[in-house]
Design a protein around this motif. Sequence first.
Motif, PDB file in Angstrom:
ATOM      1  N   LYS A  64      -0.378  12.321   5.559  1.00  0.00           N
ATOM      2  CA  LYS A  64       0.852  11.654   5.137  1.00  0.00           C
ATOM      3  C   LYS A  64       1.393  10.780   6.265  1.00  0.00           C
ATOM      4  CE  LYS A  64       4.827  12.101   2.255  1.00  0.00           C
ATOM      5  NZ  LYS A  64       5.391  12.857   1.126  1.00  0.00           N
ATOM      6  N   LEU A  93      -0.470   7.639   6.117  1.00  0.00           N
ATOM      7  CA  LEU A  93      -0.015   6.817   5.001  1.00  0.00           C
ATOM      8  C   LEU A  93       1.332   6.161   5.303  1.00  0.00           C
ATOM      9  CD1 LEU A  93      -0.746   6.095   1.979  1.00  0.00           C
ATOM     10  CD2 LEU A  93       0.852   7.915   1.338  1.00  0.00           C
ATOM     11  N   ARG A 119      -4.465   3.280  -0.831  1.00  0.00           N
ATOM     12  CA  ARG A 119      -3.223   4.056  -0.903  1.00  0.00           C
ATOM     13  C   ARG A 119      -3.340   5.188  -1.915  1.00  0.00           C
ATOM     14  NH1 ARG A 119       2.987   1.739  -1.385  1.00  0.00           N
ATOM     15  NH2 ARG A 119       4.017   3.782  -1.251  1.00  0.00           N
ATOM     16  N   ASN A 135      -2.233  15.144  -1.739  1.00  0.00           N
ATOM     17  CA  ASN A 135      -1.781  16.095  -2.764  1.00  0.00           C
ATOM     18  C   ASN A 135      -2.743  17.269  -2.921  1.00  0.00           C
ATOM     19  OD1 ASN A 135       0.522  14.604  -3.335  1.00  0.00           O
ATOM     20  ND2 ASN A 135      -0.464  13.395  -4.937  1.00  0.00           N
ATOM     21  N   GLU A 178      -3.185   9.211  -1.213  1.00  0.00           N
ATOM     22  CA  GLU A 178      -2.193  10.070  -1.868  1.00  0.00           C
ATOM     23  C   GLU A 178      -2.864  11.211  -2.625  1.00  0.00           C
ATOM     24  OE1 GLU A 178      -0.132   7.122  -4.127  1.00  0.00           O
ATOM     25  OE2 GLU A 178       1.427   6.817  -2.594  1.00  0.00           O
TER      26      GLU A 178
END
Length: 324
Positions: free
Chosen positions: A208, A211, A281, A289, A285
């Motif tokens: 994260k 990101l 992206r 997750n 993600e």
Amino acid sequence: MTTTENLLQTLQTEIEQTSYGESPAELYEPIRYIMALGGKRFRPLLTLLSASIYTDDLKNILKPAIAVEVFHNFTLMHDDIMDKAPLRRGKLTVHEKWNANTAILSGDVMLIRAYDLLIDIKKEDLRNVLIRFNKTASEVCEGQQLDMNFETRWNVTEEEYIDMIRLKTSVLLGFALELGGILGGADMEAAQLLYEAGESMGIGFQLKDDLLDVYGDPAKFGKQVGGDIIANKKTFLLIEALSKAEGTIAAELNEWISAETFDKEEKVNAVRGIYDTLGIRALTEEKINSYFSKGIDCLERLSVPYERKKNLLEFVHQLVEREQ
């Protein structure tokens, strides 16, 4: 049960009152300095929240929890030297405020003080905790070495990168949760689940960060967005882009990577555009997750009433949803 906010306040007060030594001042002042810079404190907080699943008496767990934070800051002090980082949490790094030799020696003392903070653990748990702590500390160093190795390599695979961040970042989160479980009275199976939860979520947290460095809101992220792109840092996003880019897209990406002079904003926007074209992206993600879900699943599998683990689960969900 104590609220998370109260635990954090208690933890902060205990950290402020922790003594590392007095003389010579040049050795101990840098330790007080880096420990006063703040940070999220979520590693020692995870230890307390984990312990609170099994006990309401946390006073004897405060010092071991702080040991995790002292060790973490020791690694930051030495990492900053290796990275030649000028700032830490918006303030001068120790090696910049003093010098590299001071930062090395003060960091060494921090590692010793981490052991001091663990030493009062009850006898039946101490040997196991020290074995686990030593393994974790070695793995963090292994992860840092791999990260440095990657600086001169352009064929780093996703699997290698995930293993590097597991070692450098995630195993300490795993230990933080496992430590709380052990000291709180969890059985071996539960302590292992807590470790696995921390390790998986730690990987998710680092991904994260990767990101947010590219797509985060500058007002919330707290540091320059695009810094990893500017530095050609081999993050999950860049590794995936290099493996998927073909033809003109690959040529453009390699041109930006090899450019020695460039406009920073232009490079960030161009590389971000390449990531968008390649669907990086969404891929990142999805990976984030998956690791968060695995970690939360481990916590949900703990055989205790939901109310006992509610504070920990709620705090973890806050970390998952963070934007900084």
